[in-house]
Write a protein that holds these residues in place. Sequence first.
Motif, PDB file in Angstrom:
ATOM      1  N   HIS A 130       0.682  -1.237  -0.076  1.00 20.01           N
ATOM      2  CA  HIS A 130       0.317  -0.166   0.006  1.00 20.01           C
ATOM      3  C   HIS A 130       0.766   1.359   0.034  1.00 20.01           C
ATOM      4  O   HIS A 130       0.274   2.251  -0.997  1.00 20.01           O
ATOM      5  CB  HIS A 130      -0.801   0.540   1.473  1.00 20.01           C
ATOM      6  N   TYR A 131       1.569   0.992   0.264  1.00 21.25           N
ATOM      7  CA  TYR A 131       2.780   2.401   0.703  1.00 21.25           C
ATOM      8  C   TYR A 131       3.293   2.612  -0.471  1.00 21.25           C
ATOM      9  O   TYR A 131       3.106   3.838  -1.096  1.00 21.25           O
ATOM     10  CB  TYR A 131       3.957   1.932   1.566  1.00 21.25           C
ATOM     11  N   LYS A 132       4.086   1.642  -0.996  1.00 22.39           N
ATOM     12  CA  LYS A 132       4.238   1.311  -2.264  1.00 22.39           C
ATOM     13  C   LYS A 132       3.149   2.401  -3.138  1.00 22.39           C
ATOM     14  O   LYS A 132       3.538   3.124  -4.607  1.00 22.39           O
ATOM     15  CB  LYS A 132       4.423   0.611  -3.600  1.00 22.39           C
ATOM     16  N   ASN A 133       1.830   2.241  -3.212  1.00 22.46           N
ATOM     17  CA  ASN A 133       0.791   2.531  -4.275  1.00 22.46           C
ATOM     18  C   ASN A 133       0.199   4.218  -3.631  1.00 22.46           C
ATOM     19  O   ASN A 133      -0.672   4.533  -3.926  1.00 22.46           O
ATOM     20  CB  ASN A 133      -0.307   1.370  -4.012  1.00 22.46           C
ATOM     21  N   ASN A 134       0.928   4.635  -3.132  1.00 18.19           N
ATOM     22  CA  ASN A 134       1.049   5.767  -2.570  1.00 18.19           C
ATOM     23  C   ASN A 134      -0.361   5.694  -1.069  1.00 18.19           C
ATOM     24  O   ASN A 134      -1.309   6.893  -1.342  1.00 18.19           O
ATOM     25  CB  ASN A 134       0.602   6.742  -3.333  1.00 18.19           C
ATOM     26  N   LYS A 135      -1.124   4.950  -0.904  1.00 16.95           N
ATOM     27  CA  LYS A 135      -2.081   4.396  -0.068  1.00 16.95           C
ATOM     28  C   LYS A 135      -1.786   4.414   1.292  1.00 16.95           C
ATOM     29  O   LYS A 135      -2.015   3.703   1.941  1.00 16.95           O
ATOM     30  CB  LYS A 135      -3.220   3.164  -0.941  1.00 16.95           C
ATOM     31  N   TYR A 136      -1.593   5.701   1.648  1.00 16.38           N
ATOM     32  CA  TYR A 136      -0.584   5.277   3.151  1.00 16.38           C
ATOM     33  C   TYR A 136      -1.481   5.389   4.374  1.00 16.38           C
ATOM     34  O   TYR A 136      -0.671   4.740   5.122  1.00 16.38           O
ATOM     35  CB  TYR A 136       0.243   6.519   3.864  1.00 16.38           C
ATOM     36  N   SER A 137      -2.683   5.554   4.082  1.00 15.18           N
ATOM     37  CA  SER A 137      -3.678   5.483   5.282  1.00 15.18           C
ATOM     38  C   SER A 137      -4.351   3.658   5.276  1.00 15.18           C
ATOM     39  O   SER A 137      -4.237   3.007   6.350  1.00 15.18           O
ATOM     40  CB  SER A 137      -5.375   5.767   4.961  1.00 15.18           C
ATOM     41  N   SER A 138      -4.500   3.129   4.330  1.00  8.63           N
ATOM     42  CA  SER A 138      -4.197   1.451   4.328  1.00  8.63           C
ATOM     43  C   SER A 138      -3.398   1.041   4.432  1.00  8.63           C
ATOM     44  O   SER A 138      -2.318  -0.248   5.795  1.00  8.63           O
ATOM     45  CB  SER A 138      -4.467   0.948   3.010  1.00  8.63           C
ATOM     46  N   ALA A 139      -1.572   1.514   4.485  1.00  8.09           N
ATOM     47  CA  ALA A 139      -0.586   1.501   4.527  1.00  8.09           C
ATOM     48  C   ALA A 139      -0.903   1.014   6.664  1.00  8.09           C
ATOM     49  O   ALA A 139       0.030   0.156   6.493  1.00  8.09           O
ATOM     50  CB  ALA A 139       0.847   1.970   4.592  1.00  8.09           C
ATOM     51  N   LEU A 140      -0.922   2.071   6.702  1.00  5.23           N
ATOM     52  CA  LEU A 140      -0.617   2.594   7.919  1.00  5.23           C
ATOM     53  C   LEU A 140      -1.869   1.420   9.166  1.00  5.23           C
ATOM     54  O   LEU A 140      -0.940   0.696  10.292  1.00  5.23           O
ATOM     55  CB  LEU A 140      -1.539   3.648   8.713  1.00  5.23           C
ATOM     56  N   LEU A 141      -2.528   0.886   8.565  1.00  8.12           N
ATOM     57  CA  LEU A 141      -4.306  -0.280   9.540  1.00  8.12           C
ATOM     58  C   LEU A 141      -3.026  -1.650   9.202  1.00  8.12           C
ATOM     59  O   LEU A 141      -3.061  -2.213  10.113  1.00  8.12           O
ATOM     60  CB  LEU A 141      -5.099  -0.010   8.254  1.00  8.12           C
ATOM     61  N   ASN A 142      -2.656  -1.993   8.281  1.00  9.73           N
ATOM     62  CA  ASN A 142      -1.774  -2.719   7.497  1.00  9.73           C
ATOM     63  C   ASN A 142      -0.676  -3.495   8.798  1.00  9.73           C
ATOM     64  O   ASN A 142       0.206  -3.543  10.031  1.00  9.73           O
ATOM     65  CB  ASN A 142      -1.035  -3.693   6.855  1.00  9.73           C
TER      66      ASN A 142
END
Length: 184
Positions: free
Chosen positions: A146-158
Amino acid sequence: MFFFSQDNTFNFEPISVESAYLAILHNDLASAKDIFSKIDSPRSSWGLFLVENLSGYVQKFPTYFEIRNFLEIDLDFLLKNNKIDYVQLILGMADLLAKINQETYKYIARVMYENQFYKTTKEYLEKSKDVLYNDPELHFMLAKYHYKNNKYSSALLNIKECLRILPDYYPAKIFHAEIIKHLA
């Protein structure tokens, strides 16, 4: 010499794992199978499964440890050598391999991520989540995806889920801080 030749000339023993893999690269699966069958090692046992899978008829399935030790290496090897048809055959066996080793989907996802096949990465991470939800490494990998795809909120959840499962996972703590910076 194998990796250290000054003139880039590689010499392999005729009956060696290296020769078997070279035969695979040349689409000579019969020779690869013959070579693997003459070597008594876990690597050659896996190699026999690999060649049978690539040939379309599997008689002997790999062990949990053979999948753990060799699946990622061989997927990466085949991708880097543009053996996409062979990769697809291995991926076609993923569900069966996951019955032997539940981390199979995660291993596949890791190779796909490192080779920048992000759509396939996501597919196998989701499959892995269905099988081994409480694997902290899985959630770490999802956070990276998710971080790689600039989806920082999803990255944070994971990454939070990773740390919930394994609170002292140091790389996750570091990555958590990095994600927070992007959300600030």
